[in-house]
Motif scaffolding. Structure first.
Motif, PDB file in Angstrom:
ATOM      1  N   SER A   2      11.994  11.677  17.122  1.00 49.89           N
ATOM      2  CA  SER A   2      11.028  11.257  18.131  1.00 49.89           C
ATOM      3  C   SER A   2       9.983  10.358  17.492  1.00 49.89           C
ATOM      4  CB  SER A   2      10.352  12.495  18.725  1.00 49.89           C
ATOM      5  OG  SER A   2       9.248  12.106  19.483  1.00 49.89           O
ATOM      6  N   THR A   3       9.698   9.234  18.157  1.00 46.23           N
ATOM      7  CA  THR A   3       8.666   8.357  17.623  1.00 46.23           C
ATOM      8  C   THR A   3       7.289   8.981  17.769  1.00 46.23           C
ATOM      9  OG1 THR A   3       8.552   7.183  19.720  1.00 46.23           O
ATOM     10  CG2 THR A   3       9.950   6.229  17.982  1.00 46.23           C
ATOM     11  N   ALA A   4       7.167  10.015  18.594  1.00 46.34           N
ATOM     12  CA  ALA A   4       5.872  10.663  18.777  1.00 46.34           C
ATOM     13  C   ALA A   4       5.421  11.375  17.505  1.00 46.34           C
ATOM     14  CB  ALA A   4       5.950  11.663  19.932  1.00 46.34           C
ATOM     15  N   SER A   5       6.370  11.752  16.637  1.00 45.79           N
ATOM     16  CA  SER A   5       6.003  12.449  15.407  1.00 45.79           C
ATOM     17  C   SER A   5       5.603  11.499  14.288  1.00 45.79           C
ATOM     18  CB  SER A   5       7.165  13.326  14.939  1.00 45.79           C
ATOM     19  OG  SER A   5       8.250  12.503  14.567  1.00 45.79           O
ATOM     20  N   VAL A   6       5.758  10.215  14.526  1.00 45.47           N
ATOM     21  CA  VAL A   6       5.430   9.224  13.504  1.00 45.47           C
ATOM     22  C   VAL A   6       4.010   8.738  13.738  1.00 45.47           C
ATOM     23  CG1 VAL A   6       6.049   6.972  12.568  1.00 45.47           C
ATOM     24  CG2 VAL A   6       7.832   8.521  13.364  1.00 45.47           C
ATOM     25  N   SER A   7       3.211   8.757  12.694  1.00 45.27           N
ATOM     26  CA  SER A   7       1.837   8.287  12.876  1.00 45.27           C
ATOM     27  C   SER A   7       1.830   6.768  12.979  1.00 45.27           C
ATOM     28  CB  SER A   7       0.953   8.754  11.712  1.00 45.27           C
ATOM     29  OG  SER A   7       1.377   8.179  10.512  1.00 45.27           O
ATOM     30  N   PHE A   8       1.044   6.264  13.893  1.00 48.23           N
ATOM     31  CA  PHE A   8       0.943   4.832  14.126  1.00 48.23           C
ATOM     32  C   PHE A   8      -0.433   4.378  13.683  1.00 48.23           C
ATOM     33  CE2 PHE A   8      -0.354   1.364  16.985  1.00 48.23           C
ATOM     34  CZ  PHE A   8       0.581   0.432  16.602  1.00 48.23           C
ATOM     35  N   ARG A   9      -0.461   3.312  12.938  1.00 49.71           N
ATOM     36  CA  ARG A   9      -1.741   2.779  12.503  1.00 49.71           C
ATOM     37  C   ARG A   9      -1.795   1.289  12.808  1.00 49.71           C
ATOM     38  NH1 ARG A   9      -0.270   0.153   8.003  1.00 49.71           N
ATOM     39  NH2 ARG A   9       1.399   0.986   6.758  1.00 49.71           N
ATOM     40  N   PRO A  10      -2.978   0.755  13.003  1.00 51.73           N
ATOM     41  CA  PRO A  10      -3.076  -0.692  13.221  1.00 51.73           C
ATOM     42  C   PRO A  10      -2.476  -1.432  12.024  1.00 51.73           C
ATOM     43  CG  PRO A  10      -5.163   0.385  13.701  1.00 51.73           C
ATOM     44  CD  PRO A  10      -4.271   1.421  13.074  1.00 51.73           C
ATOM     45  N   GLY A  11      -1.834  -2.529  12.307  1.00 51.36           N
ATOM     46  CA  GLY A  11      -1.221  -3.309  11.241  1.00 51.36           C
ATOM     47  C   GLY A  11       0.165  -2.832  10.881  1.00 51.36           C
ATOM     48  N   ALA A  12       0.740  -1.962  11.685  1.00 53.27           N
ATOM     49  CA  ALA A  12       2.086  -1.468  11.408  1.00 53.27           C
ATOM     50  C   ALA A  12       3.129  -2.491  11.832  1.00 53.27           C
ATOM     51  CB  ALA A  12       2.324  -0.147  12.143  1.00 53.27           C
ATOM     52  N   VAL A  13       4.263  -2.455  11.157  1.00 51.47           N
ATOM     53  CA  VAL A  13       5.441  -3.211  11.563  1.00 51.47           C
ATOM     54  C   VAL A  13       6.472  -2.188  12.029  1.00 51.47           C
ATOM     55  CG1 VAL A  13       5.004  -5.219  10.091  1.00 51.47           C
ATOM     56  CG2 VAL A  13       6.312  -3.285   9.190  1.00 51.47           C
ATOM     57  N   LEU A  14       7.546  -2.654  12.620  1.00 53.26           N
ATOM     58  CA  LEU A  14       8.538  -1.742  13.173  1.00 53.26           C
ATOM     59  C   LEU A  14       9.050  -0.733  12.141  1.00 53.26           C
ATOM     60  CD1 LEU A  14      10.496  -4.156  15.521  1.00 53.26           C
ATOM     61  CD2 LEU A  14       9.137  -2.171  16.209  1.00 53.26           C
ATOM     62  N   ALA A  15       9.275  -1.160  10.917  1.00 54.85           N
ATOM     63  CA  ALA A  15       9.790  -0.250   9.887  1.00 54.85           C
ATOM     64  C   ALA A  15       8.827   0.900   9.605  1.00 54.85           C
ATOM     65  CB  ALA A  15      10.073  -1.019   8.601  1.00 54.85           C
ATOM     66  N   ASP A  16       7.549   0.689   9.877  1.00 61.11           N
ATOM     67  CA  ASP A  16       6.557   1.736   9.629  1.00 61.11           C
ATOM     68  C   ASP A  16       6.669   2.894  10.619  1.00 61.11           C
ATOM     69  OD1 ASP A  16       5.539   0.296   7.487  1.00 61.11           O
ATOM     70  OD2 ASP A  16       4.024  -0.700   8.727  1.00 61.11           O
ATOM     71  N   LEU A  17       7.462   2.726  11.673  1.00 66.85           N
ATOM     72  CA  LEU A  17       7.663   3.807  12.618  1.00 66.85           C
ATOM     73  C   LEU A  17       8.573   4.896  12.040  1.00 66.85           C
ATOM     74  CD1 LEU A  17       8.051   1.761  15.916  1.00 66.85           C
ATOM     75  CD2 LEU A  17       6.012   2.919  15.045  1.00 66.85           C
ATOM     76  N   LEU A  18       9.295   4.560  10.982  1.00 62.00           N
ATOM     77  CA  LEU A  18      10.118   5.551  10.277  1.00 62.00           C
ATOM     78  C   LEU A  18       9.227   6.337   9.316  1.00 62.00           C
ATOM     79  CD1 LEU A  18      13.120   3.209   9.391  1.00 62.00           C
ATOM     80  CD2 LEU A  18      13.020   4.915  11.230  1.00 62.00           C
ATOM     81  N   PRO A  19       9.529   7.600   9.082  1.00 62.46           N
ATOM     82  CA  PRO A  19       8.717   8.379   8.131  1.00 62.46           C
ATOM     83  C   PRO A  19       8.678   7.706   6.755  1.00 62.46           C
ATOM     84  CG  PRO A  19      10.196   9.812   9.350  1.00 62.46           C
ATOM     85  CD  PRO A  19      10.590   8.399   9.694  1.00 62.46           C
ATOM     86  N   ALA A  20       7.481   7.604   6.203  1.00 59.73           N
ATOM     87  CA  ALA A  20       7.279   6.902   4.938  1.00 59.73           C
ATOM     88  C   ALA A  20       7.872   7.673   3.772  1.00 59.73           C
ATOM     89  CB  ALA A  20       5.788   6.668   4.694  1.00 59.73           C
ATOM     90  N   SER A  21       8.599   6.952   2.923  1.00 59.94           N
ATOM     91  CA  SER A  21       9.100   7.514   1.674  1.00 59.94           C
ATOM     92  C   SER A  21       9.646   6.375   0.827  1.00 59.94           C
ATOM     93  CB  SER A  21      10.201   8.552   1.916  1.00 59.94           C
ATOM     94  OG  SER A  21      11.413   7.923   2.278  1.00 59.94           O
TER      95      SER A  21
END
Length: 193
Positions: A2-21
């Motif tokens: 779910s994209t709802a579990s991914v934190s969204f921040r200003p300046g994000a690109v589409l790849a940033d919607l995936l969990p960071a690692s």
């Protein structure tokens, strides 16, 4: 996921919607290089030009925009380095740095970085801004590719423009139109503006 579990921040690109690692970033970089290599195999010869029409430029601009400047640069750098090392995944199954179209590969590296930086500033969120980013990215590819074509073939600059830019403008407009629909629609689909 779910994209709802991914934190969204200003300046994000589409790849940033995936969990960071680190694994995510390595997979994205390798995947971006592979996508560009696969897209380069969609090659249509252009009469009178040593440079074919390919899906490579579209992939490079899409990778840069979706991944951001750093990952876009790394993806295209990996693509260039592996192709220079002999993997036949440049346009039409070629490899190496000596070909007439290698300057376009270098231009794609620059373009992916710039459109990635613009995407961090929201250039992929609307049709008009995406169009501007794609036009700028394409211009950067030509700004490096056309002079390289002239130098590598001995063509005059005017002949290089006629062989390495003019025949590709319609195809680039179609690729830009695809990006103009795809990127903003993807943001709308994930509910992020």
């Amino acid at each position: 996921m779910s994209t709802a579990s991914v934190s969204f921040r200003p300046g994000a690109v589409l790849a940033d919607l995936l969990p960071a690692s680190r694994v995510r970033d390595i997979a994205l970089v390798a995947g971006g290089a592979a996508l560009t290599g696969l897209a380069a195999q969609i090659a249509v010869p252009v009469p009178g030009s040593p440079v074919p029409v390919t899906g490579q430029t579209f992939a490079a601009l899409l990778v840069g925009t979706a991944f951001g400047a750093r990952r876009g640069f790394l993806s295209l750098a990996l693509y260039a380095l592996v192709g220079m090392a002999g993997v036949p995944w440049f346009a039409g199954g070629t490899s190496g740095a000596g070909g007439a179209s290698f300057g376009y590969v270098l231009g794609m590296l620059l373009a992916a970085t710039v459109v990635g930086a613009l995407a961090r500033r929201g250039a992929d969120r609307s049709v008009v801004r995406t169009a501007g980013a794609m036009v700028l990215g394409s211009a950067l590819i030509y700004a490096v590719g056309v002079p390289y074509l002239a130098l590598s073939t001995g063509m005059s600059f005017g002949a290089a423009v006629a062989a390495g830019l003019t025949p590709f403008l319609i195809g680039d407009a179609i690729k830009a139109a695809l990006a103009m629909g795809l990127l903003p629609a993807t943001w709308k689909l994930v509910g992020r503006k």
